[in-house]
Design an enzyme around this catalytic site. Sequence first.
Site, PDB file in Angstrom:
ATOM      1  N   GLU A 156       9.197  -8.919 -18.113  1.00  0.00           N
ATOM      2  CA  GLU A 156       9.199  -8.415 -17.420  1.00  0.00           C
ATOM      3  C   GLU A 156      10.776  -8.292 -16.574  1.00  0.00           C
ATOM      4  OE1 GLU A 156       6.771  -5.347 -18.139  1.00  0.00           O
ATOM      5  OE2 GLU A 156       8.424  -6.151 -18.938  1.00  0.00           O
ATOM      6  N   LYS A 208       1.956   8.029   9.070  1.00  0.00           N
ATOM      7  CA  LYS A 208       3.183   8.411   8.852  1.00  0.00           C
ATOM      8  C   LYS A 208       3.061   7.433   7.399  1.00  0.00           C
ATOM      9  CE  LYS A 208       7.472   6.003  10.115  1.00  0.00           C
ATOM     10  NZ  LYS A 208       8.723   5.462  11.640  1.00  0.00           N
ATOM     11  N   ASP A 209       2.090   6.509   7.336  1.00  0.00           N
ATOM     12  CA  ASP A 209       2.226   5.426   5.840  1.00  0.00           C
ATOM     13  C   ASP A 209       0.962   6.819   4.630  1.00  0.00           C
ATOM     14  OD1 ASP A 209       1.949   3.507   6.792  1.00  0.00           O
ATOM     15  OD2 ASP A 209       0.493   3.059   7.744  1.00  0.00           O
ATOM     16  N   SER A 249       1.686  -6.369  14.937  1.00  0.00           N
ATOM     17  CA  SER A 249       3.282  -6.635  13.945  1.00  0.00           C
ATOM     18  C   SER A 249       4.185  -6.537  14.627  1.00  0.00           C
ATOM     19  CB  SER A 249       2.952  -4.954  13.597  1.00  0.00           C
ATOM     20  OG  SER A 249       1.909  -4.077  13.359  1.00  0.00           O
ATOM     21  N   HIS A 298      -3.094  -9.283  11.890  1.00  0.00           N
ATOM     22  CA  HIS A 298      -3.589  -9.339  13.787  1.00  0.00           C
ATOM     23  C   HIS A 298      -4.176  -9.491  14.572  1.00  0.00           C
ATOM     24  CE1 HIS A 298      -4.863  -5.332  11.466  1.00  0.00           C
ATOM     25  NE2 HIS A 298      -5.351  -4.969  11.697  1.00  0.00           N
TER      26      HIS A 298
END
Length: 438
Positions: A291, A247-248, A223, A219
């Site tokens: 893994e 959108k998220d 972004s 912040h």
Amino acid sequence: MSFPWAKHYQPTSDLGKYMDSRLPLPRFVHGALGAGYPTPKNLNYFYNFGVLAGVALVVQIITGIILGMHYAANTTVAFDSVEHIMRDVSGGWMFRYMHAVGASFFFAVVYIHIFRGLYYGSFKPPREVLWMLGLVIFLLMMATAFMGYVLVWGQMSFWGAAVITGLFSALPIVGEAIQTWLLGGFAPDNATLNRFFSLHYLLPFVIFGVIILHIWALHIPGSNNPTGVDVKGPQDTVPFHPYYTAKDFFGLGVYLTIFAAVVFFAPNVLGEADNYIPANPLSTPAHIVPEWYFWPFYAILRAFTTDLFFIPAKLLGVLAMFAAILLLFFLPWLDTSPVRSNSYRPLNRILFWVFVAVCLVLGVCGGKPAEEPWVRLSQIFTAYYFAHFLIITPLVSRFEKTLPLPNSISEAVLAKYGKPSPAATAAGVGAAAPQPAE
């Protein structure tokens, strides 16, 4: 990146005013994730993966707490306690599979998040600290996942712990002391299981704390965006809510659908069959493999098969494995191109996809037995991995001829989608985001 419309928050109810004067949490949410946070208007769905990573962590913490209520960190009953969770605890099988599958999904989301940052240049100034905090989260994830894998105390868990902790013994002078400290003895045993369980339970909360710092660091400069162009004004942004929350939520719905499909229909597709056999120190599995999310680094580790002068091959592999991650911390200074996004760097864009292919091949090699042709391929692609960062990236960033950048984010958006019609402009479509009323 601060604009007048982004500053206004006025609670309307008496309770809201009371809380705002004493604990301004709604004001914080409004400024950090709501209409008060201006966000570039051209973010695509690859920018969803930061939120998805946060959701994946919350799923891991909740399911981990539930599993911890029924798990016994003792070598004599650890494997049986996992079976008890699967067979006797109400809903235990679901929480266990959500936790196991969730780890793989968490890493998949984070890998996409990292590669998105590499493609769009999100590691470049002024976001270096943001990038490095993300890498710290990645390292903590790897440590947490490794310790959690050991807790099952199956064959692959036991021998994975023996092999991975044994790598530290390759370090000169202090190596054996570190290995003994990690294991709590000279071999994986009860002390190992106890301390791994404690750390596995603790580290997700440490990750959560670093994520808060990560969001805070985000912040400050704001972004990044697919063009890599800095925000010039309010016309380049929209409020985070409702535009990107919608959108998220769409991306989250897709993610949870795929996650649920794997949990309920193919929960063991990413697991290892040998780990359903109780740990046996007297029986070594034919093929010890970690893994899948560790496979590229495991391939780098195994790529070194010959001593170099006085340096043992084992030590070279350990140093290379750690260096493969630590190199990423220096990427903001290795890539000196003033252009952030690969959308405007044609040569670097090709090299980026070559690098992605190299990482995928290393992943395949890491999951295969330590034999030819996999060892030879590991050596070739390990060499390219380090050359990409230490040689290719600095040279390309200096000599590459980049495409002209748009003057602003709005210009790039209009060039891609076309200018709005007069009627749409009159209605406010394609113009700057409307400012909320004061």
